[in-house]
Motif scaffolding. Structure first.
Motif, short mmCIF file in Angstrom:
data_model
loop_
_atom_site.label_atom_id
_atom_site.label_comp_id
_atom_site.label_asym_id
_atom_site.label_seq_id
_atom_site.Cartn_x
_atom_site.Cartn_y
_atom_site.Cartn_z
N ASP A 121 0.77 -1.27 -0.04
CA ASP A 121 -0.13 -0.05 -0.05
C ASP A 121 0.89 1.31 -0.17
O ASP A 121 2.10 1.12 0.04
CB ASP A 121 -0.98 0.04 1.23
CG ASP A 121 -2.04 0.85 1.03
OD1 ASP A 121 -2.10 1.44 0.19
OD2 ASP A 121 -3.15 0.64 1.79
N VAL A 122 0.36 2.44 -0.21
CA VAL A 122 0.97 3.70 0.12
C VAL A 122 0.46 4.49 1.46
O VAL A 122 -0.86 4.45 1.40
CB VAL A 122 0.75 4.42 -0.97
CG1 VAL A 122 1.70 5.62 -1.02
CG2 VAL A 122 1.08 3.92 -2.13
N THR A 123 1.22 4.64 2.38
CA THR A 123 0.66 5.33 3.66
C THR A 123 1.37 6.62 3.91
O THR A 123 2.12 7.13 3.13
CB THR A 123 1.04 4.34 4.74
OG1 THR A 123 2.34 4.52 5.04
CG2 THR A 123 0.70 2.95 4.48
N ASP A 124 0.77 7.36 4.83
CA ASP A 124 1.06 8.69 5.42
C ASP A 124 2.69 8.73 5.97
O ASP A 124 3.39 9.62 5.47
CB ASP A 124 0.35 9.16 6.37
CG ASP A 124 -0.84 9.95 5.87
OD1 ASP A 124 -1.28 9.96 5.06
OD2 ASP A 124 -1.58 10.83 6.93
N TYR A 125 3.17 7.38 6.41
CA TYR A 125 4.43 7.21 6.81
C TYR A 125 5.13 7.27 5.37
O TYR A 125 6.48 7.90 5.45
CB TYR A 125 4.51 5.74 7.31
CG TYR A 125 5.92 5.57 7.85
CD1 TYR A 125 6.63 5.79 8.82
CD2 TYR A 125 6.81 4.47 6.97
CE1 TYR A 125 8.02 5.73 9.26
CE2 TYR A 125 8.16 4.53 7.16
CZ TYR A 125 8.81 5.23 8.36
OH TYR A 125 9.80 4.56 8.58
N ASP A 126 4.89 6.70 4.40
CA ASP A 126 5.62 6.70 3.28
C ASP A 126 5.90 8.09 2.57
O ASP A 126 6.93 8.59 2.35
CB ASP A 126 4.93 6.02 2.13
CG ASP A 126 5.12 4.41 2.51
OD1 ASP A 126 6.01 3.73 2.82
OD2 ASP A 126 3.93 3.78 2.16
N TRP A 127 4.56 8.95 2.52
CA TRP A 127 4.81 10.24 2.14
C TRP A 127 5.49 11.36 3.04
O TRP A 127 6.24 11.96 2.50
CB TRP A 127 3.35 10.88 1.89
CG TRP A 127 2.59 10.31 0.60
CD1 TRP A 127 1.76 9.47 0.38
CD2 TRP A 127 3.20 10.63 -0.66
NE1 TRP A 127 1.57 9.32 -1.06
CE2 TRP A 127 2.27 10.11 -1.47
CE3 TRP A 127 4.13 11.50 -1.12
CZ2 TRP A 127 2.59 10.11 -2.97
CZ3 TRP A 127 4.06 11.74 -2.54
CH2 TRP A 127 3.64 11.14 -3.48
N GLU A 128 5.41 11.12 4.23
CA GLU A 128 6.45 11.89 5.14
C GLU A 128 7.65 11.66 4.82
O GLU A 128 8.58 12.70 4.88
CB GLU A 128 5.84 11.36 6.75
CG GLU A 128 4.62 12.01 7.27
CD GLU A 128 4.09 11.23 8.26
OE1 GLU A 128 4.79 10.28 9.06
OE2 GLU A 128 2.85 11.35 8.74
N ASN A 129 8.19 10.32 4.84
CA ASN A 129 9.52 10.16 4.46
C ASN A 129 9.81 10.50 3.12
O ASN A 129 11.02 11.07 2.88
CB ASN A 129 9.89 8.70 4.42
CG ASN A 129 10.13 8.33 5.87
OD1 ASN A 129 11.36 8.60 6.51
ND2 ASN A 129 8.99 7.76 6.49
#
Length: 421
Positions: A403-411
Motif C-alpha cells: 500500500d501507500v501510507t502517510d508514513y511513506d509520504w512523510e519520508n
C-alpha cells in the motif's frame, strides 16, 4: 510409447508446470547467483569514471533493458495540443490551485487524450511537484467534487462501485489514503496525477491505448522488442513533463516521478529513460521493478509474464524460469537513474514484492552513485522496520502491507527536501 497411469500423469503435470515455479518465501531457498557488476561492460571492460559510465556502460545497459525487458518506443510522438479543462485558484478550501489539463496526441488517423489533475500550493511560484499515476481515476484520490471522472476503460472493482469497466461517482475518494495531498501541499510541493488507464488500459489488448497510434500498416500488436504497457505508461509520464515545461506554475526541473506497485516499475523506467526527472520514488515495486530477479523470491519473471503478459516486451519471456540467463538485474536499472536522487520503499507484509530483494538492489546500485560522489545504501544489512536510510539513494521498510501510507509520504517529503528541493 507407454502411457503413464492417470494419477501419475497428473503428478507429472503438476511437477512440470506448477512445482518448478512454486512461490518461494524462504531465504534459505534463494538460489546462489552472481550479482552482475554494473561497472563491468558486457565485453569485460571495467568502468571507473563518470565519463566512461555515461559514454559506454550506461548506454549498453539502457539498450538491453529496452530490447529485452520493457521494450522500445517505435518513434517519438509529441503532444499535439493541450487544453485546460478546468481550474480553480481556491481549491481544497482555499489551500490550493487546481488544474485539470488534457493532453492530446494524434497519429495514424487516431487520437488519444489523457487528463492530468494538478494541485499546486496556492502562494508558491514555480512549485516542485510529485508526478504519479493512479489506478482508478483522478477522482478517487480526493473527495473534491470538481475532479472530473474519466470515461476510459477500468478494471471492475465491486468495493469501488466499478461495473462494466466504467468509472462512476461511487468511487470518488476511495483512494484518498494513498495520496497525502495536504501534507504534500503544506511542504511546498504540488501533486500531479493521471489515471493510467487513459494512456494504456491495463489489459492484454494493444488495440485501444497509445500503442495503436504508432503501429505500422497492418500491425496490431507490438513487435517482440517493442514497448509493453509499463513502457507506455512511462512514456505518458515523460509527455506530462513536456507539458510541465510550458506551465509557469511548475518548476519542471524539480519533478519527482512517483509510483506504487506496477506503477513503481513505471516510475523507475521513466526515470531511467528520461533524465529530466529530478528524482524517482519506487513504492513496493517488486519483480520487474526494484527487486532482484535472480533471487526468485516472491513473484518471479515467469509468474509476472503469465499473469500480465502485456506489461513487458515479448523478449522478456525468454527469462521466465531462466533468470540465470539474464546478463543484468534490476539494481542496474536503478543505477541508470544515477546521480539523481532515488527512493526505494518496501512493506514488511509484502513478501510477494521481495523487500530484501528491493533493499539489496538499492545497495548494489550504490556503487554507480559513488562515481558521482553520492551516498546510497552502504550496507547489506537491512534497516529495522520504520527506521529509514536517507541518502541520495534512500530506503525504508515499514510495518504493514502492499500500500501507500502517510508514513511513506512523510519520508518521501523529507528526502525530497534534502536531496531534490
Amino acid at each position: 510409447m507407454k502411457l503413464l497411469p492417470y494419477s501419475l500423469s497428473i503428478f507429472f503435470f503438476l511437477f512440470m508446470f506448477i512445482g518448478s515455479s512454486q512461490t518461494n518465501y524462504e531465504e534459505s531457498k534463494v538460489p546462489a547467483f552472481a550479482i552482475p557488476d554494473p561497472l563491468l561492460t558486457f565485453s569485460g571492460y571495467t568502468i571507473n569514471s563518470v565519463k566512461k559510465w555515461e559514454k559506454v556502460r550506461r548506454p549498453e545497459l539502457l539498450r538491453f533493458f529496452e530490447n529485452d525487458i520493457y521494450g522500445k518506443i517505435p518513434k517519438n510522438l509529441k503532444i499535439d495540443s493541450y487544453t485546460i479543462l478546468e481550474q480553480d485558484d481556491h481549491a481544497l478550501n482555499g489551500k490550493a490551485k487546481r488544474k485539470q489539463v488534457e493532453l492530446t496526441f494524434k497519429n495514424n488517423n487516431k487520437t488519444l487524450s489523457y487528463t492530468i489533475l494538478l494541485y499546486l500550493p496556492k502562494n508558491k511560484v514555480k512549485a516542485p511537484i510529485f508526478l504519479g499515476y493512479n489506478f482508478y481515476g483522478n477522482h478517487t484520490i480526493t473527495e473534491d467534487k470538481a475532479v472530473l471522472i474519466s470515461s476510459a476503460w477500468a478494471n471492475n472493482n465491486k468495493s469501488f462501485g466499478i461495473e462494466n469497466n466504467t468509472l462512476t461517482e461511487a468511487s470518488r475518494g476511495k483512494r484518498t489514503h494513498r495520496w497525502a495531498v495536504e501534507k504534500i501541499l503544506d511542504a511546498g510541493y504540488g501533486l500531479a496525477t493521471i489515471y493510467y488507464g487513459e494512456v494504456d488500459p491495463d489489459k492484454n489488448d494493444f488495440s485501444d491505448g497509445i500503442h495503436s497510434l504508432l503501429y505500422q500498416q497492418g500491425q496490431n500488436q507490438p513487435k517482440p522488442a517493442e514497448w509493453g504497457s509499463i513502457a507506455a505508461w512511462s512514456w505518458g509520464m515523460a509527455r506530462a513533463l513536456d507539458y510541465f515545461e510550458k506551465d509557469a506554475d511548475i518548476d519542471a526541473s524539480k519533478v519527482i516521478a512517483f509510483g506504487h506497485s506496477r506503477l513503481g516499475k513505471t516510475s523507475l523506467w521513466a526515470g531511467a529513460t528520461d533524465k529530466r526527472f529530478a528524482g524517482v520514488i519506487s513504492n513496493n515495486s517488486g519483480c520487474g521493478g526494484a527487486a532482484l530477479s535472480k533471487r526468485k523470491f516472491g513473484e518471479t519473471i515467469a509468474v509476472i509474464n503469465d499473469r500480465f503478459p502485456h506489461w513487458f516486451c515479448d523478449n522478456f519471456n525468454q527469462y521466465g524460469d531462466n533468470e540465470e540467463a539474464l546478463p543484468v538485474d534490476q539494481h542496474q536499472l536503478l543505477a541508470l537513474i544515477a546521480p539523481r536522487p532515488l527512493y526505494i520503499a518496501s512493506a514488511e507484509e509484502d513478501q510477494w514484492a521481495d523487500p530484501r530483494g528491493e533493499f539489496l538492489s538499492s545497495h548494489y546500485a550504490t556503487q554507480v552513485y559513488h562515481l558521482y560522489g553520492k551516498k546510497g545504501i552502504e550496507t547489506k544489512e537491512m534497516p529495522m522496520l520504520n527506521d529509514p536510510i536517507h541518502n541520495t539513494v534512500s530506503y525504508h521498510i515499514r510495518t504493514g502491507k502492499h500500500d501507500v501510507t502517510d508514513y511513506d509520504w512523510e519520508n518521501y517529503i523529507k528526502w525530497a527536501n534534502a536531496f531534490v528541493k
